[in-house]
Design a protein around this motif. Structure first.
Motif, PDB file in Angstrom:
ATOM      1  N   PHE A 245      12.704  -8.471 -13.292  1.00 11.79           N
ATOM      2  CA  PHE A 245      12.864  -7.957 -12.306  1.00 11.79           C
ATOM      3  C   PHE A 245      12.843  -5.731 -12.972  1.00 11.79           C
ATOM      4  CE2 PHE A 245      17.306  -8.719 -13.544  1.00 11.79           C
ATOM      5  CZ  PHE A 245      17.993  -7.838 -13.418  1.00 11.79           C
ATOM      6  N   GLU A 246      13.012  -6.210 -14.439  1.00  8.50           N
ATOM      7  CA  GLU A 246      13.215  -5.339 -15.733  1.00  8.50           C
ATOM      8  C   GLU A 246      12.109  -4.476 -15.532  1.00  8.50           C
ATOM      9  OE1 GLU A 246      15.460  -7.290 -18.673  1.00  8.50           O
ATOM     10  OE2 GLU A 246      17.246  -6.819 -17.728  1.00  8.50           O
ATOM     11  N   GLN A 247      10.537  -5.020 -15.222  1.00  8.88           N
ATOM     12  CA  GLN A 247       9.750  -4.333 -15.491  1.00  8.88           C
ATOM     13  C   GLN A 247       9.260  -3.328 -15.118  1.00  8.88           C
ATOM     14  OE1 GLN A 247       5.895  -6.654 -14.781  1.00  8.88           O
ATOM     15  NE2 GLN A 247       6.781  -7.699 -16.102  1.00  8.88           N
ATOM     16  N   GLN A 248       9.086  -2.706 -15.641  1.00  7.62           N
ATOM     17  CA  GLN A 248       8.952  -0.684 -14.457  1.00  7.62           C
ATOM     18  C   GLN A 248       8.133  -1.063 -13.514  1.00  7.62           C
ATOM     19  OE1 GLN A 248       6.901   1.921 -16.920  1.00  7.62           O
ATOM     20  NE2 GLN A 248       7.611   3.908 -15.341  1.00  7.62           N
ATOM     21  N   ILE A 249       7.292  -0.970 -13.100  1.00 11.42           N
ATOM     22  CA  ILE A 249       6.717  -1.754 -11.566  1.00 11.42           C
ATOM     23  C   ILE A 249       7.345  -2.539 -11.194  1.00 11.42           C
ATOM     24  CG2 ILE A 249       4.462  -2.699 -10.704  1.00 11.42           C
ATOM     25  CD1 ILE A 249       2.762  -2.280 -12.938  1.00 11.42           C
ATOM     26  N   GLU A 250       8.058  -3.541 -11.333  1.00 12.92           N
ATOM     27  CA  GLU A 250       8.804  -4.831 -10.765  1.00 12.92           C
ATOM     28  C   GLU A 250      10.103  -3.700 -10.340  1.00 12.92           C
ATOM     29  OE1 GLU A 250       7.891  -7.548  -9.587  1.00 12.92           O
ATOM     30  OE2 GLU A 250       6.552  -6.304  -9.897  1.00 12.92           O
ATOM     31  N   GLN A 251      11.150  -2.903 -10.934  1.00 12.94           N
ATOM     32  CA  GLN A 251      12.090  -2.006 -10.391  1.00 12.94           C
ATOM     33  C   GLN A 251      11.992  -1.435  -9.855  1.00 12.94           C
ATOM     34  OE1 GLN A 251      14.972  -0.886 -13.144  1.00 12.94           O
ATOM     35  NE2 GLN A 251      14.620  -1.710 -14.937  1.00 12.94           N
ATOM     36  N   PHE A 252      10.375  -0.681  -9.846  1.00 14.20           N
ATOM     37  CA  PHE A 252      10.098   0.127  -9.048  1.00 14.20           C
ATOM     38  C   PHE A 252      10.529   0.041  -7.269  1.00 14.20           C
ATOM     39  CE2 PHE A 252       6.240   3.790  -6.785  1.00 14.20           C
ATOM     40  CZ  PHE A 252       7.588   4.581  -7.410  1.00 14.20           C
ATOM     41  N   CYS A 253       9.478  -1.321  -7.478  1.00 15.48           N
ATOM     42  CA  CYS A 253       8.855  -1.827  -6.302  1.00 15.48           C
ATOM     43  C   CYS A 253      10.387  -2.115  -5.406  1.00 15.48           C
ATOM     44  CB  CYS A 253       7.988  -2.986  -6.556  1.00 15.48           C
ATOM     45  SG  CYS A 253       5.703  -2.278  -7.042  1.00 15.48           S
ATOM     46  N   ASN A 254      10.809  -2.911  -6.602  1.00 16.30           N
ATOM     47  CA  ASN A 254      12.668  -3.322  -5.787  1.00 16.30           C
ATOM     48  C   ASN A 254      13.126  -3.034  -5.080  1.00 16.30           C
ATOM     49  OD1 ASN A 254      12.121  -6.266  -6.705  1.00 16.30           O
ATOM     50  ND2 ASN A 254      12.947  -6.072  -8.120  1.00 16.30           N
ATOM     51  N   ASP A 255      13.244  -1.222  -5.947  1.00  9.40           N
ATOM     52  CA  ASP A 255      14.561  -0.259  -5.771  1.00  9.40           C
ATOM     53  C   ASP A 255      13.306   0.652  -4.601  1.00  9.40           C
ATOM     54  OD1 ASP A 255      15.564  -0.499  -7.889  1.00  9.40           O
ATOM     55  OD2 ASP A 255      14.600   1.275  -8.730  1.00  9.40           O
ATOM     56  N   ILE A 256      12.428   0.542  -4.079  1.00 13.01           N
ATOM     57  CA  ILE A 256      11.851   1.136  -2.838  1.00 13.01           C
ATOM     58  C   ILE A 256      11.850   0.376  -1.301  1.00 13.01           C
ATOM     59  CG2 ILE A 256       9.636   1.769  -1.622  1.00 13.01           C
ATOM     60  CD1 ILE A 256       8.854   3.601  -4.299  1.00 13.01           C
ATOM     61  N   ALA A 257      11.340  -0.972  -1.870  1.00 14.93           N
ATOM     62  CA  ALA A 257      12.104  -1.735  -0.676  1.00 14.93           C
ATOM     63  C   ALA A 257      13.491  -2.289  -0.790  1.00 14.93           C
ATOM     64  CB  ALA A 257      11.530  -3.137  -1.119  1.00 14.93           C
ATOM     65  N   SER A 258      14.218  -2.572  -1.082  1.00 11.93           N
ATOM     66  CA  SER A 258      16.057  -2.270  -1.113  1.00 11.93           C
ATOM     67  C   SER A 258      15.827  -0.593  -0.315  1.00 11.93           C
ATOM     68  CB  SER A 258      16.253  -2.125  -2.450  1.00 11.93           C
ATOM     69  OG  SER A 258      16.516  -3.295  -3.349  1.00 11.93           O
ATOM     70  N   GLU A 259      15.666   0.470  -0.903  1.00 11.55           N
ATOM     71  CA  GLU A 259      16.410   1.330  -0.032  1.00 11.55           C
ATOM     72  C   GLU A 259      15.656   1.557   1.799  1.00 11.55           C
ATOM     73  OE1 GLU A 259      17.289   5.132   0.731  1.00 11.55           O
ATOM     74  OE2 GLU A 259      17.944   3.826  -0.692  1.00 11.55           O
ATOM     75  N   MET A 260      14.502   0.512   1.800  1.00 13.66           N
ATOM     76  CA  MET A 260      14.325   0.858   3.524  1.00 13.66           C
ATOM     77  C   MET A 260      15.048  -0.354   4.121  1.00 13.66           C
ATOM     78  SD  MET A 260       9.866   0.699   2.317  1.00 13.66           S
ATOM     79  CE  MET A 260       9.055   0.365   4.552  1.00 13.66           C
ATOM     80  N   LEU A 261      15.192  -0.901   3.550  1.00 17.36           N
ATOM     81  CA  LEU A 261      15.774  -2.048   4.077  1.00 17.36           C
ATOM     82  C   LEU A 261      17.328  -1.961   4.224  1.00 17.36           C
ATOM     83  CD1 LEU A 261      14.315  -5.733   2.920  1.00 17.36           C
ATOM     84  CD2 LEU A 261      13.859  -4.100   4.874  1.00 17.36           C
TER      85      LEU A 261
END
Length: 391
Positions: A245-261
């Motif tokens: 989850f520390e990769q830049q893309i993975e963090q970005f995708c995690n942050d957006i998915a988290s914010e939506m849910l």
């Protein structure tokens, strides 16, 4: 008949993730005078030429087109996007070849679907693919995706179960033109791929993008994975998602998915402190009421510095142990129960209504043969009609 390069036989077997003993058993080689392993070794060393029926069997077991075995040399491995180069965290898993076979299979299915859409003049490029960048603030990107998706988090939470919540989200995603599959193995439980290998992946094509969610994961995590992969598509980044989850893309995708849910404002309602069991209880209750996983809540707490990394690792490990115990218990109960759900209904759920419907129309209009339809849907040609007709 062209000669078969024995190096192709070795490459195809190893790329399928099979040892020579396992492959020999699966191919049903050997007899009274020679073991299966010895027979396969003879083919792979070039001392004996495989018959066409055996090559057909190898094509099925190794998941390769028959023509592959007549190539002069093994093909060069193709590039599949930034995150497909290595497994998460650069770790070397024995399942790498099985994962590669799965990704390759989905690529083929995606291209077949794209071809159908082009033949039927339905191949409209999706303008949201590649429409955001990593420089965009996560909250703004989450808002853009929510609006285009028509996603209502309140509606998501009103569903009776996490499965229904996922189905709601999946239907919205497929309505956009994105195909969502639930796949966690190569057709049998013996080839299951753990979430340590991958949680999901996305093929970010302008026409017929695909998302695959690993159904070996907890059902409560499926919705997050779907949204995570949807962000990959919005970024236009084909890629594999896993534990790093520390990769830049993975963090970005995690942050957006988290914010939506789980919008940031709601996190203020969660206070964690006291004994470990109290923290676990607070997180569990908070997550359950919102149809999200406890791991997601713990991730948000880590990002907000409400817990430290050591606590986060401890909590995620505890949630993993708890889920595995619950899953083992359910498997025992299922084994004791008589009967089970209809095969075709289950299969249709895994491939998704959108993929079934496109295939059904293509069959009706004569654009695909049963063989190609079976490849798209992941079933034998003889099972296609029953699958597309399942309720």
């Amino acid at each position: 008949m062209p000669q078969v390069n024995p190096h192709i036989l070795v490459w195809a077997r190893e790329a399928a993730g099979l040892g020579i003993d396992e492959a020999a058993r699966t191919l049903q080689l050997g007899g009274a005078r020679q073991s299966g392993t010895e027979a396969l070794e003879a083919y792979e060393q070039g001392t004996k030429a495989p018959s066409r029926p055996l090559l057909l069997k190898m094509a099925k077991v190794y998941r390769r087109p028959l023509l592959t075995f007549y190539l002069p040399h093994p093909p060069v491995k193709s590039e599949r996007g930034e995150d497909f180069r290595t497994l998460p965290g650069g770790r070397d898993f024995e399942s790498a070849s099985k994962l590669d076979a799965l990704v390759r299979d989905v690529f083929v299915r995606q291209r077949l679907v794209r071809s159908i859409l082009e033949d039927t003049d339905e191949a409209q490029p999706l303008n949201f693919v590649g429409s955001i960048t990593l420089a965009q603030p996560a909250r703004r990107a989450a808002k853009v995706i929510c609006e285009r998706l028509s996603f209502d988090v309140a509606e998501f939470r009103r569903k009776k179960s996490v499965e229904e919540s996922f189905n709601y989200l999946r239907a919205l995603t497929e309505k956009l033109g994105v195909f969502v599959l639930l796949i966690g193995n190569l057709g049998t439980h013996h080839t299951a791929l753990s979430t340590d290998i991958f949680r999901g992946f996305a093929l970010a094509e302008k026409v017929a993008p695909f998302i695959v969610v690993n159904d070996q994961d907890a059902k409560v995590a499926w919705s997050f994975t779907l949204l995570h992969e949807l962000v990959h598509i919005w970024l236009g980044r084909t890629g594999l998602s896993g534990a790093d989850f520390e990769q830049q893309i993975e963090q970005f995708c995690n942050d957006i998915a988290s914010e939506m849910l789980l919008p940031e404002a709601e996190m203020d309602q969660l206070r964690v402190g006291g004994e470990r069991h109290e923290v676990i209880s607070a997180i569990s209750d908070f997550a359950s009421r919102r149809k999200v996983s406890r791991t997601l809540v713990a991730y948000r707490l880590l990002k907000r510095h409400q817990i430290d990394r050591k606590q986060w690792l401890d909590l995620t490990a505890e949630f993993r142990r708890s889920w595995e115990a619950e899953r083992a218990k359910k498997k025992e109960q299922a084994a004791d129960a008589a009967g089970g759900p209809n095969y075709y209904v289950v299969k249709r759920h895994r491939v998704g209504n959108a993929l079934v419907e496109v295939t059904r129309r293509a069959i009706a209009e004569g654009f695909v043969t049963p063989t190609k339809a079976g490849r798209i849907l992941g079933v034998r040609p003889t099972n296609v009609q029953a699958l597309v007709g399942a309720a």
